[in-house]
Design an enzyme around this catalytic site. Structure first.
Site, PDB file in Angstrom:
ATOM      1  N   SER A  24      10.456  52.960  84.093  1.00 58.14           N
ATOM      2  CA  SER A  24      10.859  51.615  84.464  1.00 58.14           C
ATOM      3  C   SER A  24      12.196  51.244  83.821  1.00 58.14           C
ATOM      4  CB  SER A  24       9.789  50.620  84.014  1.00 58.14           C
ATOM      5  OG  SER A  24       9.938  49.375  84.654  1.00 58.14           O
ATOM      6  N   PRO A  25      13.021  50.438  84.490  1.00 53.81           N
ATOM      7  CA  PRO A  25      14.272  49.986  83.873  1.00 53.81           C
ATOM      8  C   PRO A  25      13.991  49.053  82.704  1.00 53.81           C
ATOM      9  CG  PRO A  25      13.893  48.840  85.948  1.00 53.81           C
ATOM     10  CD  PRO A  25      12.847  49.898  85.849  1.00 53.81           C
ATOM     11  N   GLN A 101      19.208  50.184  88.608  1.00 52.53           N
ATOM     12  CA  GLN A 101      18.868  48.826  89.033  1.00 52.53           C
ATOM     13  C   GLN A 101      20.085  47.926  88.890  1.00 52.53           C
ATOM     14  OE1 GLN A 101      16.570  45.934  86.517  1.00 52.53           O
ATOM     15  NE2 GLN A 101      14.946  46.297  88.020  1.00 52.53           N
ATOM     16  N   TYR A 183      15.620  36.181  87.314  1.00 53.62           N
ATOM     17  CA  TYR A 183      17.066  36.347  87.384  1.00 53.62           C
ATOM     18  C   TYR A 183      17.591  35.778  88.697  1.00 53.62           C
ATOM     19  CZ  TYR A 183      16.206  39.029  83.209  1.00 53.62           C
ATOM     20  OH  TYR A 183      15.801  39.391  81.946  1.00 53.62           O
ATOM     21  N   GLY A 324       6.766  51.576  81.380  1.00 55.37           N
ATOM     22  CA  GLY A 324       7.773  50.981  80.523  1.00 55.37           C
ATOM     23  C   GLY A 324       7.536  51.325  79.072  1.00 55.37           C
TER      24      GLY A 324
END
Length: 359
Positions: A24-25, A101, A183, A324
């Protein structure tokens, strides 16, 4: 012996993942002027060595104003391409798929890194003006964001397209658009943060318009055989705000515009949302979107155990699992999972001597 689903390949457009495990980012907040350094190479590269099928670079700002913190990665100028290109090539050399991403922080920008408290920067610390859908703060005491003008939205669309082009030049096979976690793109989606009365506010169609435009611009500039992912917050965890049904409807629309997979997360739009954190708590959202929007999905969020991850993909809850914190704790999680499920393990050539004997 049947191969566990977690270790079956996944083909999306022209890309084939060796397994269903993705990193995961996760923001590291240690870039300088948006430029990746050796920390990013080792951090991301070690997960490719560790057997991940796909390694996703953290939220990468499409403009200086799109950063969360001064330490965020960026792709707003050509000088940022080469260091990321080195990382992408190393990931690919290990048999993994390099992905990135792209993000704009909106009203959640101009802050200290989370590991330094996350407070807003002061003018003396280099604070920059923040944009949002509307003049609604994320939390009390935060700077007031300015509602983005149509000219600023057009500039942002150009920034996303330019960053996507640079991502392709850097060698990334997959691009993900970050429209989750409160975001900028999520700020337009949610009625909690979007109070506009123009063509970008009010109805579902209006609130999703900006994301749709971003997707269209990005899809136009990346190769036809490159997969395009979108990360969505499936729910805001607030009554009357963005919901799972909204996400499902949007996912179907995004598929028509060339999106291949929805990376299903949740929350982030409100500081006081009550999120019931528990093992695999977002997996049902992935299943719902996958079944009802007829699109590939990835599940993320407190997926930590090998058997749990296998069950997510084997049962059809998701096509891919993003790990993550589990990856932060163990860069070789996929190798351990392979040994657990298949009683064998892929070993990178330089490490094979450690497995050749019992010594």
């Amino acid at each position: 012996m049947k191969t566990p689903t977690l270790f079956t390949p996944l083909s999306i457009r022209g890309v084939s993942l060796r397994n269903r495990i993705a990193m995961s980012p996760m923001c590291q907040y240690c870039a300088s002027d948006g430029v990746a350094d050796d920390w990013h190479l080792v951090h991301l590269g070690s997960r490719a060595v560790g057997g991940a099928g796909l390694v996703m670079v953290e939220a990468t700002a499409v403009s200086p104003a799109g950063r969360i913190s001064p330490g965020c990665l960026g792709l707003w100028n050509d000088a940022q391409i080469e260091p990321l290109s080195r990382i992408a090539q190393f990931i690919r050399d290990q048999g993994s798929i390099p992905a990135i991403q792209l993000s704009h922080s909106g009203r959640k920008g101009s802050c200290h890194p989370s590991w330094a408290g996350g407070a807003p920067l002061t003018s003396e610390q280099g604070a920059w003006p923040i944009l949002s859908a509307s003049d609604v703060r994320f939390r009390a005491g935060d700077p007031m964001p300015q509602p983005a003008t149509e000219a600023e939205l057009e500039r942002c669309l150009e920034d996303f397209a330019a960053a996507a082009q640079r991502a392709t030049l850097a060698g990334f096979d997959v691009v993900e658009i970050h429209a989750a976690h409160g975001y900028l793109l999520h700020q337009f989606l949610s009625p909690f943060s979007n109070k506009r009365t123009d063509g970008y506010g009010g109805s579902f169609e209006n609130r999703t318009r900006f994301l749709g435009q971003v997707v269209t611009r990005v899809r136009e500039v990346i190769p036809d055989d490159a997969p395009l992912f979108v990360r969505l917050s499936a729910t805001d965890w607030i009554p009357g705000a963005w919901s799972l049904e909204d996400s499902t409807r949007l996912a179907g629309d995004l598929k028509l515009h060339g999106v291949d997979l929805i990376d299903v997360s949740s929350g982030g739009i409100a500081a006081n949302a009550e999120i019931p954190l528990e093992r695999g708590y977002q997996v049902p959202f992935s299943r719902h979107i996958r079944d009802n929007a007829d699109i590939l999905t990835a599940a993320v969020g407190l997926i930590t155990d090998v058997d749990q991850a296998e069950d997510v993909v084997a049962s059809g809850d998701a096509d891919l699992v993003f790990l993550g914190r589990a990856f932060l704790r163990d860069p070789y999680w996929p190798l351990r999972a392979q040994a657990t499920l298949m009683h064998e393990v892929y070993v990178p050539a330089p490490y094979r001597s450690a497995f050749a004997t019992s010594r």
